[in-house]
Design a protein around this motif. Structure first.
Motif, PDB file in Angstrom:
ATOM      1  N   ALA A   6      37.104  38.882  39.477  1.00 21.25           N
ATOM      2  CA  ALA A   6      36.209  39.382  40.523  1.00 21.25           C
ATOM      3  C   ALA A   6      36.576  40.807  40.922  1.00 21.25           C
ATOM      4  N   LEU A   7      37.882  41.095  41.003  1.00 27.83           N
ATOM      5  CA  LEU A   7      38.312  42.436  41.392  1.00 27.83           C
ATOM      6  C   LEU A   7      37.946  43.452  40.319  1.00 27.83           C
ATOM      7  N   ARG A   8      38.084  43.046  39.064  1.00 25.31           N
ATOM      8  CA  ARG A   8      37.668  43.943  37.971  1.00 25.31           C
ATOM      9  C   ARG A   8      36.175  44.254  38.071  1.00 25.31           C
ATOM     10  N   GLY A   9      35.372  43.230  38.347  1.00 25.31           N
ATOM     11  CA  GLY A   9      33.930  43.435  38.469  1.00 25.31           C
ATOM     12  C   GLY A   9      33.584  44.363  39.617  1.00 25.31           C
ATOM     13  N   ALA A  10      34.274  44.191  40.762  1.00 21.36           N
ATOM     14  CA  ALA A  10      34.013  45.053  41.912  1.00 21.36           C
ATOM     15  C   ALA A  10      34.384  46.494  41.602  1.00 21.36           C
ATOM     16  N   ALA A  11      35.515  46.683  40.904  1.00 18.65           N
ATOM     17  CA  ALA A  11      35.961  48.043  40.572  1.00 18.65           C
ATOM     18  C   ALA A  11      34.972  48.721  39.631  1.00 18.65           C
ATOM     19  N   GLN A  12      34.566  48.007  38.584  1.00 21.31           N
ATOM     20  CA  GLN A  12      33.687  48.613  37.591  1.00 21.31           C
ATOM     21  C   GLN A  12      32.316  48.930  38.187  1.00 21.31           C
ATOM     22  N   ARG A  13      31.739  47.975  38.871  1.00 18.53           N
ATOM     23  CA  ARG A  13      30.415  48.196  39.462  1.00 18.53           C
ATOM     24  C   ARG A  13      30.482  49.250  40.563  1.00 18.53           C
ATOM     25  N   GLY A  14      31.572  49.237  41.334  1.00 17.07           N
ATOM     26  CA  GLY A  14      31.717  50.208  42.418  1.00 17.07           C
ATOM     27  C   GLY A  14      31.717  51.633  41.916  1.00 17.07           C
ATOM     28  N   VAL A  15      32.435  51.894  40.828  1.00 16.54           N
ATOM     29  CA  VAL A  15      32.488  53.255  40.275  1.00 16.54           C
ATOM     30  C   VAL A  15      31.109  53.693  39.796  1.00 16.54           C
TER      31      VAL A  15
END
Length: 689
Positions: free
Chosen positions: A580-589
């Motif tokens: 989930a944290l990876r997804g938030a980081a990637q989408r956030g950028v």
């Protein structure tokens, strides 16, 4: 091997601009040292070090080749590097592991663009150098002009150790300023015999002045030499050599010799200078590595008794099997040893060790600190990885890899070709960190990305010859970069479906544009329970992946700082899942970057162009049409030297255009300079305006 033996090792590279004579010098070194019994010539396609068919056909060096020879009591591990800008990674990774280098300059052209680039690479790793001004027999040869070039363009303090006897086609030998003797080279045995004699009377005055300047330079590094110089006493050869060695090891001065390798004149004194002035592995400052877990630094010296630390600086694929080149910095390695790849946290078993002679191998039982060898058996190791003793893990500094700037679409011709294409391209990616390959999801084409047209042309040729894979190619395309105009802050929530319930993750990040050339920088907060350092490391990996994928065009983001402000977690709640944290980081950028007014940067090349004076106006007009900026004009005999910067997008096929404009008499060299904002029509084409 004892410390005494290690002190007589010289790990050196031959570096220069294309066509300055690197491979020719290397062939003479191998011949005069007795390693080969016949001189190979580049123009005949017979050079030992240019063993690839593509090298023999084009008369250029494409891959860095290692060899080994003896000169007196010394063992030289020698790497002949390419001079073409498209193969700059070969120079970069060679310079990373070399202790010293021989920089070659043409006596006619002087310091050329690629000479400047490889010199800066050697500066970055603080590699001591001796220099050879080659082609002293050519019309227009002027060693004094080259010395001025070195000071002006490289900021190098060159110290001339020789004077030429004769000029241009009358060049017959050199005068050694330290030993005060004339050296000529017998034509009867291809220059193998060095004839020594007194300085001819007509050169006496010039020798006196040149030796005085040499002594003045040496005096800066030795108090005894300084005292003798100030009191007007003659300084002996050994004292001068000792002082010059000290200055050379500190990269403060660069001894310069003269010669004509093609005419077999002046090569043996270069070998003597390598042994006298360049460092052994024992002369290097202590290396510093980092512990993989803690990041804590640890220094170590070149000592066979210490735990093994080695850097993999080159990987070659031979029929699907890897041959890995290692520089051993401490300890020793034997066939059958199991080593830790500290960069990838995997074990590697060494099957065989070889001392390389271009593409030929000589098997050895053991390699020790100071050695450069090739090994088989490594399954996961790539360029820049550290191999070490499993009981003492340590990470060494890797290799700096330039970004590729040209792409090419390819399609397999037949069904069998399609089956082998991606597998074969993976072999090339093992070998060459500047080569990338991926499949375009929209078109189904395979996109190859490299350093230039020639780089990709060689890849296509090797696909056909070495692996029998036939492909159709499209037109080369420029690889752009995305950048942002303004700072953006964003809070991103991402939710994955776990086994029993949704797993949310939240982070707050800020994107800050950096100046041109800033690259990508990531900043993370300190870990605070329940968020661990491992979770933050996973987030960093996703941030970098997102930057590589870009936000709108598919081109990588650059010149950007990505700062994670916080990873908020409710009191008493568990840590977010890694997924989930990876997804938030990637989408956030990606979403934040779209709010930061993205725009495209295009690669700009530094151009040096030679043209006869009568065609100068036509050439300058052509450059202006290509959005080129002329930065300087210089006259060299009947030729005009033009320095300019030009967008890479305008340079495809330029050689044909230049030859047409100058009736075949113009030539140019090109090197990557940096990225600048692309013009409005390019931005509009990609929907960024």
């Amino acid at each position: 091997m004892s410390a005494t033996d290690v002190s007589q090792i010289r790990n050196i590279g031959i570096i220069s601009h294309i066509d300055a004579g690197k491979t020719t010098v290397t062939e003479r070194i191998l011949f005069y040292s007795g390693e080969t019994h016949k001189m190979g010539e580049v123009h005949d396609g017979q050079a030992v070090m240019d063993w690839m068919p593509q090298e023999q056909e084009r008369g250029i060096t494409i891959t860095a080749s290692a060899t080994s020879c003896r000169w007196g009591d010394y063992r030289l591990n020698l790497i002949d590097t390419p001079g073409h800008i498209d193969f700059t990674i070969e120079v970069e990774r060679s310079v990373r592991v070399l202790d010293g280098a021989v920089a070659i300059f043409s006596a006619v052209e002087g310091v050329q663009p690629q000479s400047e680039l490889v010199w800066r690479q050697a500066d970055r790793y603080r590699v001591p150098r001796v220099c050879l001004i080659n082609k002293m027999d050519r019309l227009g040869a002027d060693h004094a002009h080259v010395l001025d070039h070195m000071a002006e363009r490289l900021g190098a303090r060159a110290v001339l150790l020789q004077l030429p006897m004769g000029t241009e086609t009358g060049f017959s030998g050199v005068i050694d300023l330290i030993g005060e003797e004339a050296l000529s080279f017998s034509d009867q045995d291809l220059g193998r015999t060095v004839l020594r004699g007194p300085v001819p009377p007509e050169y006496a005055e010039a020798v006196l002045g040149a030796r005085m300047r040499l002594t003045e330079a040496a005096a800066d590094f030795d108090d005894e030499v300084m005292a003798d110089f100030l009191e007007g006493r003659n300084v002996g050869a050994q004292a001068l050599q000792r002082a010059l060695r000290k200055g050379t090891l500190g990269c403060q001065i660069f001894p310069v010799l003269l010669g004509s390798a093609l005419r077999n004149k002046g090569v043996q004194p270069v070998l003597d200078a390598v042994c006298l002035y360049l460092p052994s592995p024992l002369d290097l400052p202590a290396m510093v590595g980092r512990h993989p877990g803690t990041g804590q630094g640890e220094s170590f010296s070149c000592d066979p008794a210490q735990p093994l630390r080695a850097l993999a600086f080159k990987v070659m694929a031979e029929e699907g099997r890897r041959l890995t080149y290692l520089r051993v910095y401490s300890g020793r390695v034997k066939a059958g040893a199991t080593l830790l790849n500290a960069s990838r946290d995997s074990n590697e078993r060494i099957r065989h060790l070889f001392r390389m002679h271009a593409h030929k191998r000589e098997e050895v039982a053991e390699a020790v600190a100071g050695d450069i060898v090739a090994v088989t058996g490594c399954q996961f190791t790539l360029t820049g990885d550290t191999l070490c003793d499993p009981g003492h893990p340590l990470l060494l500094e890797g290799v700096s890899v330039p970004e590729p700037v040209v792409s090419l679409a390819v399609e397999a011709k037949g069904v069998q070709d399609r089956a082998h294409l991606l597998e074969t391209l993976e072999y090339f990616q093992w070998e060459d960190p500047t080569f990338r390959a991926h499949e375009d999801q929209e078109t189904g084409q395979t996109i190859l990305t490299g350093m230039g047209e020639l780089h990709l042309e060689i890849i296509i040729d090797r696909l056909r010859r070495e692996y029998g894979v036939q492909v159709k190619t499209g037109r080369p395309r420029v690889v752009y970069r995305e950048a942002l105009r303004r700072e953006v802050t964003r809070r991103e929530v991402f939710q994955t479906l776990g086994d029993k319930r949704p797993e949310p993750a939240e982070l707050s990040l800020r994107l800050v544009p950096l100046p041109r050339g800033g690259g990508i920088r990531t900043l993370l907060p300190d870990p605070a329970p329940p968020v661990t350092a491992e979770l933050l490391a996973a987030a960093r990996e996703s941030l970098l992946d997102a930057c590589r994928g870009g936000c709108l065009t598919g081109y990588s983001l650059t010149d950007l700082e990505v700062r994670v402000l916080e990873v908020p977690v409710e009191p008493g709640a568990p840590a977010p899942s890694e997924q989930a944290l990876r997804g938030a980081a990637q989408r956030g950028v990606v979403l934040a970057a779209r709010e930061g007014a993205p725009f495209l940067l295009e690669p700009i090349m530094r151009l040096e162009l030679e043209t006869p004076s009568e065609y100068l106006g036509k050439v300058l007009g052509g450059l202006q049409q290509k959005r080129g900026r002329v930065e300087g004009l210089d006259r060299r005999g009947e030729l005009e030297l033009v320095k300019a910067t030009v967008p890479l997008a305008e340079m495809f096929g330029y050689m044909t255009e230049l030859r047409s404009a100058t009736k075949g008499r113009g030539s140019y060299t090109m090197a990557f300079q940096g990225f600048e904002e692309a013009p409005a029509e390019v931005q509009e084409r990609y929907g960024l305006r």
